[in-house]
Design a protein around this motif. Structure first.
Motif, PDB file in Angstrom:
ATOM      1  N   LEU A  68      12.552  -1.085   5.712  1.00  0.00           N
ATOM      2  CA  LEU A  68      11.285  -2.116   5.014  1.00  0.00           C
ATOM      3  C   LEU A  68      11.775  -3.178   3.939  1.00  0.00           C
ATOM      4  N   ASP A 105       2.030   3.253   5.081  1.00  0.00           N
ATOM      5  CA  ASP A 105       2.897   3.099   6.228  1.00  0.00           C
ATOM      6  C   ASP A 105       3.208   3.978   7.271  1.00  0.00           C
ATOM      7  N   TYR A 128       3.819  -1.967   1.686  1.00  0.00           N
ATOM      8  CA  TYR A 128       4.060  -0.757   2.456  1.00  0.00           C
ATOM      9  C   TYR A 128       4.117   0.266   1.485  1.00  0.00           C
ATOM     10  N   ARG A 178       4.866   4.120   0.735  1.00  0.00           N
ATOM     11  CA  ARG A 178       5.824   5.205   1.483  1.00  0.00           C
ATOM     12  C   ARG A 178       5.460   6.420   0.834  1.00  0.00           C
ATOM     13  N   PHE A 202       4.232  -7.458  11.415  1.00  0.00           N
ATOM     14  CA  PHE A 202       3.979  -7.011  10.088  1.00  0.00           C
ATOM     15  C   PHE A 202       3.486  -8.088   9.102  1.00  0.00           C
ATOM     16  N   LEU A 236       3.392   3.090  11.081  1.00  0.00           N
ATOM     17  CA  LEU A 236       4.319   2.281  11.525  1.00  0.00           C
ATOM     18  C   LEU A 236       5.569   3.140  12.179  1.00  0.00           C
ATOM     19  N   ASP A 294      -3.864   5.182   7.435  1.00  0.00           N
ATOM     20  CA  ASP A 294      -2.792   6.406   7.673  1.00  0.00           C
ATOM     21  C   ASP A 294      -3.449   7.139   8.732  1.00  0.00           C
TER      22      ASP A 294
END
Length: 648
Positions: free
Chosen positions: A348, A282, A328, A330, A322, A285, A238
């Motif tokens: 996603l 995530d 992933y 969040r 991906f 992204l 991150d």
């Protein structure tokens, strides 16, 4: 205790552990039965508890369900004992809404004594948390890369023992080893500077340097060895800003998104090859796709839709990059229900990716979590995770300003309750239940709520001594990443020749200090009662008491300065001046009282050879290796006052 379907006595918790195993069912027997009976909850963590006369039976399809049924029984036994009542005949059928309910243990800046982590496992299991993500940073003693592990780090063998202990209590521990960013714990060392993406910063690895992966994979292997029962490997990833500054990256022509995904695919492949499921934060992204502001800022929904309509194609065009077998995660610690955040999860899931949620019992607030222990975001994200059938939810406890872990328990109880069985409960109801269970049934009355009061008091303590009119407004870390300042813009001190000017300048702050003194007295009274009546967790009460004694220091100091400023004759000035001098001198006593309690479990000082994060270490707890960072504004103010008094 009668066991059916067991080959050995399971771990049940302290109260029930003393019960002997017997072959027959007699009066007063607790029967634990593993069964495939279709009437039982399908989940291996679900259970059916029945109390009828002098018989208690707990049935489940899995050992975890038996364990959790026993935790519920322990709560009933505690209530019966504490309130001197009998447990009525009842039948409880219970099972979780979410299969994976994890708590984050962040070891970035400080460690606790080993026995505290075992106690932590016991308490988390009691509230039906079934996983821990431990963020090792440099607090694991890496064998292959000994320079990375701090000299006081936990050995792999010690943490393996803790992992085994957790497994027996149905808690699975998995590691988080930071990369691509947040890499200061490695890149601060001269030996590893060659792995930096930006030679001037210790924050980000070079994603195209093969040596980056040789090192990261080695760290992964040892972190996994320390957590042998873990299902996951959290790889971080991150907040990687300004990626692509190395010569390799520049020559490659790859865009930041492609560099990010190059790294993610490599580390995900490694995790899968080692029988771990990779978890990835995530945010990058969406940040690199121009969407991230819609996920955390209160933007009108029509603007959110516009931004997504204009930028979603960037995600779609890169979807082949991906990794499919990655989870992933969040994360949203403030407003998880805003439209952009929901759209991110839906995007996603619509592309068949696995998604987990991450909420927070502590974000970056110093001394104590705020906003009712972050109740509303925790509640909201638990509901979202259940409604959207996410793969699980993590509750983070960030170490940026390093409060004691004891201050997180209220938020963790909220998380444990709402992630197990979501209920549209109000904050005052949830926290009445917390006080009941955590301290004593007598504390369920709202009149005993002192933690909310303490949160509000700390809001004044955060900035009480800072000049709020300065262009750069500082606080101790609440709501953002504070740079540990070399020069602190403190409030001015009174001028003896201009009576009343200081008090006029700081009139509002004086009023607030008077209000805080009243609040302090109220908190002190409630905690005093709590000290006498608490049946459980008396250490938490003693810690809250010392937080209260520490936080009032700026308010009392401001009121003493006001007394000096408005004094009209020399004798009154001298008396006020003496009181200020004595009060400032007494700060070392206040500090020691606080730190004596704080350090009963927490190592309050890092070793003399400890190297703090260098270029990107702008967290409060990274400010000093000793405990000065905890008192940064008080120490600066006291120094200024001593100088001021020396010329009076």
């Amino acid at each position: 205790m009668n066991l059916k379907g067991f080959t050995e006595k399971p771990v049940l918790g302290e109260i029930l552990a003393v019960l002997p195993v017997q072959d027959s069912v007699k009066e007063g027997t607790l029967t634990l039965e593993l069964s495939s009976d279709p009437i039982l909850p399908a989940s291996s963590e679900g259970y059916m508890l029945e109390i009828n006369g002098s018989q208690i039976t707990i049935r489940s399809k899995g050992k975890a369900g038996i364990f959790y049924g026993c935790q519920t029984l322990v709560q009933l036994l505690e209530d019966a004992r504490d309130q001197h009542v009998l447990i009525p005949a009842c039948k409880i059928t219970d099972f979780p809404d979410l299969d994976w309910r994890a708590v984050h243990l962040d070891l970035k800046y400080h460690l606790d004594a080993g026995n505290y982590y075992y106690d932590l496992i016991d308490r988390l299991s009691h509230i039906k948390v079934n996983a821990i993500i431990v963020e090792f940073e440099d607090k694991l003693r890496y064998r292959k890369n000994p320079l990375v592990g701090a000299s006081h780090a936990i050995s792999i063998e010690e943490f393996t023992a803790l992992s085994n202990y957790a497994k027996d209590r149905h808690i699975e521990i998995s590691p988080l080893v930071q990369g691509l960013g947040h890499a200061s714990y490695v890149l601060k060392h001269d030996m590893y500077k060659k792995l930096r993406d930006n030679p001037k910063s210790d924050y980000v690895f070079d994603p195209l340097n093969p040596e980056t992966y040789k090192l990261q994979f080695s760290l992964y292997e040892e972190a996994m060895a320390a957590t042998p029962h873990g299902k996951y490997l959290h790889v971080g990833g991150d907040e990687v800003y300004n990626l692509g500054m190395s010569e390799r990256s520049k020559k490659s022509g790859l865009k930041p998104f492609e560099l990010q995904m190059h790294w993610l695919n490599k580390v995900s492949k490694f995790a899968i090859e080692h029988n771990r499921i990779p978890i990835f934060w995530d945010d990058m992204l969406f940040s690199l796709s121009g969407l991230y502001n819609t996920m955390r800022d209160p933007i009108p929904e029509e603007k959110v839709e516009k931004v997504w309509n204009e930028n979603e194609h960037r995600l779609r065009e890169n979807v082949d990059l991906f990794p499919k077998k990655c989870i992933y995660m969040r994360w949203s610690y403030w407003e998880p229900g805003i439209l952009g955040n929901l759209k991110a999860m839906d995007w996603l899931k619509s592309h068949n990716f696995n998604v987990m949620a991450a909420t927070a019992a502590q974000d970056m607030s110093p001394m104590l979590p705020r906003n009712n222990s972050n109740f509303l975001p925790i509640k909201e994200f638990c509901k979202i995770a259940v409604d959207k059938k996410l793969n699980g939810i993590l509750c983070t406890t960030w170490e940026d300003s390093s409060p004691h872990f004891e201050t997180f328990w209220r938020g963790l109880y909220d998380f444990g309750t709402l992630s197990w069985n979501y209920e549209d409960i109000q904050v005052h109801e949830a926290h009445a239940l917390f006080r009941h269970r955590f301290y004593s049934p007598a504390f369920s009355e709202v009149s005993f709520e002192f933690q909310d009061d303490l949160e509000q008091a700390l809001s004044f303590w955060d900035t009480a001594l800072i000049d709020q009119d300065m262009p750069v407004k500082l606080d101790r870390g609440r709501g953002g990443r504070i740079v540990f300042p070399k020069v602190i813009d403190l409030i001015e001190l009174p001028d003896s020749l201009q009576i009343g000017k200081w008090s006029k300048t700081y009139a509002q702050r004086i009023i607030m200090a008077q209000r805080e003194l009243s609040r302090y007295d109220s908190i002190k009274s409630k905690i005093g009662i709590a000290e006498k009546l608490a049946i459980r967790n008396s250490y938490s009460v003693s810690l809250m008491k010392q937080i209260n004694e520490l936080q009032i220091y700026p308010a009392k100091l401001i009121l003493l300065l006001n007394k000096y400023d408005i004094a009209t004759d020399k004798n009154e000035k001298k008396i006020a001046q003496r009181e200020i001098r004595e009060y400032v001198a007494n700060f070392k006593v206040i500090r020691k009282s606080f730190e004596d309690v704080f350090s009963k479990t927490r190592f309050i000082k890092n070793p003399d050879d400890y190297i703090r994060d260098q270029n990107s270490g702008n967290m409060l707890a990274n400010g000093t290796s000793n405990s000065d960072w905890m008192h940064v504004y008080e120490l600066a103010m006291n120094k200024q006052i001593k100088s001021w008094l020396s010329v009076k």
